[in-house]
Design a protein around this motif. Sequence first.
Motif, PDB file in Angstrom:
ATOM      1  N   GLN A  52       0.831  -1.208   0.000  1.00 17.52           N
ATOM      2  CA  GLN A  52       0.000   0.000   0.000  1.00 17.52           C
ATOM      3  C   GLN A  52       0.866   1.259   0.000  1.00 17.52           C
ATOM      4  OE1 GLN A  52      -3.593   0.390   0.012  1.00 17.52           O
ATOM      5  NE2 GLN A  52      -2.806   2.413  -0.466  1.00 17.52           N
ATOM      6  N   VAL A 135      -8.338   5.813  -8.928  1.00 15.92           N
ATOM      7  CA  VAL A 135      -7.085   6.071  -8.237  1.00 15.92           C
ATOM      8  C   VAL A 135      -7.327   6.529  -6.801  1.00 15.92           C
ATOM      9  CG1 VAL A 135      -5.519   8.049  -8.154  1.00 15.92           C
ATOM     10  CG2 VAL A 135      -5.435   6.497 -10.051  1.00 15.92           C
ATOM     11  N   LEU A 138      -9.318   4.762  -2.242  1.00 11.75           N
ATOM     12  CA  LEU A 138      -9.094   4.569  -0.816  1.00 11.75           C
ATOM     13  C   LEU A 138      -9.225   5.871  -0.029  1.00 11.75           C
ATOM     14  CD1 LEU A 138      -8.258   1.877   0.613  1.00 11.75           C
ATOM     15  CD2 LEU A 138      -6.018   2.917   0.899  1.00 11.75           C
ATOM     16  N   LEU A 147      -5.993  17.122  -0.722  1.00 17.06           N
ATOM     17  CA  LEU A 147      -4.600  17.070  -0.291  1.00 17.06           C
ATOM     18  C   LEU A 147      -3.774  16.234  -1.272  1.00 17.06           C
ATOM     19  CD1 LEU A 147      -2.694  17.976   1.991  1.00 17.06           C
ATOM     20  CD2 LEU A 147      -3.159  15.808   3.131  1.00 17.06           C
ATOM     21  N   TRP A 148      -4.314  15.078  -1.631  1.00 17.66           N
ATOM     22  CA  TRP A 148      -3.604  14.201  -2.566  1.00 17.66           C
ATOM     23  C   TRP A 148      -3.354  14.923  -3.889  1.00 17.66           C
ATOM     24  CZ3 TRP A 148      -1.143   9.565  -2.459  1.00 17.66           C
ATOM     25  CH2 TRP A 148      -0.790   9.028  -3.702  1.00 17.66           C
ATOM     26  N   TYR A 166       7.003  12.991   5.094  1.00 14.50           N
ATOM     27  CA  TYR A 166       5.824  13.143   5.965  1.00 14.50           C
ATOM     28  C   TYR A 166       5.029  11.847   6.075  1.00 14.50           C
ATOM     29  CZ  TYR A 166       6.650  18.106   6.321  1.00 14.50           C
ATOM     30  OH  TYR A 166       7.218  19.332   6.607  1.00 14.50           O
ATOM     31  N   ARG A 167       4.557  11.353   4.935  1.00 16.05           N
ATOM     32  CA  ARG A 167       3.672  10.183   5.017  1.00 16.05           C
ATOM     33  C   ARG A 167       4.422   8.946   5.512  1.00 16.05           C
ATOM     34  NH1 ARG A 167       1.558   6.361   0.342  1.00 16.05           N
ATOM     35  NH2 ARG A 167       3.756   5.894   0.579  1.00 16.05           N
TER      36      ARG A 167
ATOM     37  N   LEU B   4      -1.125  21.385   8.514  1.00 14.49           N
ATOM     38  CA  LEU B   4      -0.702  20.870   7.203  1.00 14.49           C
ATOM     39  C   LEU B   4       0.205  19.657   7.364  1.00 14.49           C
ATOM     40  CD1 LEU B   4      -0.420  21.041   4.118  1.00 14.49           C
ATOM     41  CD2 LEU B   4       1.504  22.611   4.479  1.00 14.49           C
ATOM     42  N   GLU B   5       1.184  19.783   8.256  1.00 14.29           N
ATOM     43  CA  GLU B   5       2.124  18.680   8.435  1.00 14.29           C
ATOM     44  C   GLU B   5       1.439  17.450   9.023  1.00 14.29           C
ATOM     45  OE1 GLU B   5       4.746  21.188  10.387  1.00 14.29           O
ATOM     46  OE2 GLU B   5       5.841  21.686   8.563  1.00 14.29           O
ATOM     47  N   GLU B   7      -1.675  16.698   8.492  1.00 12.14           N
ATOM     48  CA  GLU B   7      -2.459  16.106   7.391  1.00 12.14           C
ATOM     49  C   GLU B   7      -1.559  15.336   6.424  1.00 12.14           C
ATOM     50  OE1 GLU B   7      -6.383  18.729   6.502  1.00 12.14           O
ATOM     51  OE2 GLU B   7      -4.473  19.695   6.000  1.00 12.14           O
ATOM     52  N   LEU B   8      -0.380  15.881   6.173  1.00 11.58           N
ATOM     53  CA  LEU B   8       0.551  15.199   5.259  1.00 11.58           C
ATOM     54  C   LEU B   8       1.012  13.869   5.847  1.00 11.58           C
ATOM     55  CD1 LEU B   8       2.735  18.170   3.989  1.00 11.58           C
ATOM     56  CD2 LEU B   8       1.102  16.839   2.663  1.00 11.58           C
ATOM     57  N   HIS B   9       1.156  13.872   7.164  1.00  8.26           N
ATOM     58  CA  HIS B   9       1.546  12.635   7.839  1.00  8.26           C
ATOM     59  C   HIS B   9       0.491  11.555   7.630  1.00  8.26           C
ATOM     60  CE1 HIS B   9       2.318  10.307  11.765  1.00  8.26           C
ATOM     61  NE2 HIS B   9       3.139   9.895  10.843  1.00  8.26           N
ATOM     62  N   LEU B  11      -1.505  11.402   5.043  1.00  8.08           N
ATOM     63  CA  LEU B  11      -1.889  11.433   3.615  1.00  8.08           C
ATOM     64  C   LEU B  11      -2.329  10.042   3.155  1.00  8.08           C
ATOM     65  CD1 LEU B  11      -1.821  13.204   0.972  1.00  8.08           C
ATOM     66  CD2 LEU B  11       0.464  12.287   0.593  1.00  8.08           C
ATOM     67  N   GLN B  12      -3.551  10.000   2.668  1.00  6.80           N
ATOM     68  CA  GLN B  12      -4.064   8.709   2.204  1.00  6.80           C
ATOM     69  C   GLN B  12      -3.725   8.527   0.738  1.00  6.80           C
ATOM     70  OE1 GLN B  12      -8.169   9.514   3.298  1.00  6.80           O
ATOM     71  NE2 GLN B  12      -8.086   7.835   4.755  1.00  6.80           N
ATOM     72  N   GLY B  13      -3.373   7.312   0.392  1.00  7.02           N
ATOM     73  CA  GLY B  13      -2.997   7.030  -0.989  1.00  7.02           C
ATOM     74  C   GLY B  13      -4.073   6.277  -1.723  1.00  7.02           C
ATOM     75  N   PRO B  14      -3.848   6.017  -2.991  1.00  4.83           N
ATOM     76  CA  PRO B  14      -4.835   5.258  -3.774  1.00  4.83           C
ATOM     77  C   PRO B  14      -4.849   3.791  -3.363  1.00  4.83           C
ATOM     78  CG  PRO B  14      -2.872   5.674  -5.056  1.00  4.83           C
ATOM     79  CD  PRO B  14      -2.686   6.406  -3.772  1.00  4.83           C
TER      80      PRO B  14
END
Lengths: 204, 131
Positions: A52, A135, A138, A147-148, A166-167, B4-5, B7-9, B11-14
């Motif tokens: 993921q 895309v 999720l 944000l994305w 960050y992530r 912001l930071e 939220e970036l932490h 950050l949800q991906g696809p």
Amino acid sequence: MSPAGDDNSGGPRPSTADGEASVEIAAVRRAVLAVRGGDKESFGFLVELYQQRLFGLTMMMTRHREGAEEVTQDAFVRAFSRLHLYDESRPFYPWIATVAVRLAQNWLSRHGRESKRTGALLEPDREPASPIEPVDALITDERGHQLWRSVAALPSGERTAVVLYYRDGMKVNDVARALGVTSGTVKTFLFRARKKLRGALESP
Amino acid sequence: MNTLESELHDLQGPAVPAGLSATIASRVAHIDAQHQTGSSPAGDDKRAATGRDRLAWPLLLVGLSVGLGAQIYRLASGESTLDLLSVRTAGSLQRVVDLAQPSPTLAVLGAGVLLALTGLFALQRDDLRRL
């Protein structure tokens, strides 16, 4: 340099250490040792654990679903082939993320040449994507979508640095190694990214 | 950590494409099977290239030997004379015509040159393939 590595990015650190909790580190180490010992099934654990995160990273870099899938697959396959090179005293994710970043950079370079030749757009979703794109499946809320899309609209180095730092909670040094740039460049990427993202997210 | 930071932490991906882990598992199993049998496409190519190298070098050397040997024999038997200057100064066309007359030594010379060229181009082809 501090024992934790150069980590002065100008912003606070994410809460995870190198993107991996201690329980996760122990489990990953066991899996790596098992794979090295001949138990190839244990590699599936690493795939399940990181697919993921890695797919999100490659998706952010390539901004191309099929490309991201190809790069993610290749990253895992290469990690498997070169697992003997991995130093298990260090976190696993920065290592495999570096592999993925290099492969994504190669993919971008290869497809950049192809798109120049054919005249096709390399990054069709450079502009903010529609919220109903698969895309984003999720991403559950509108703020997450926004944000994305804002991060995806950043230049390549900046968006990759944001995701890794960050992530994924990687150290600046590790992000720099993954991107093949200096730590100073990563800090600049992060500074510019924060500035742009604030502007993008605060605008109506 | 500001908003912001934070939220970036998070950050949800696809979503991961369906079947990604199965495809990876299949590719890994394939690689593992290749390791077990000790063969790989890259290894096969390398072995084939090494085989071609082994064939190309003797071909090149045999060709050069035959070509040079035939020329030395022609000189030694008096069939030909070493007179480089005359080729440039006078009667050069006649000498080319004489050389082109069918003879066993000319056939050997031709075969030698052919072998040498075959070996040379085989090596070049392999070098180009490795680039």
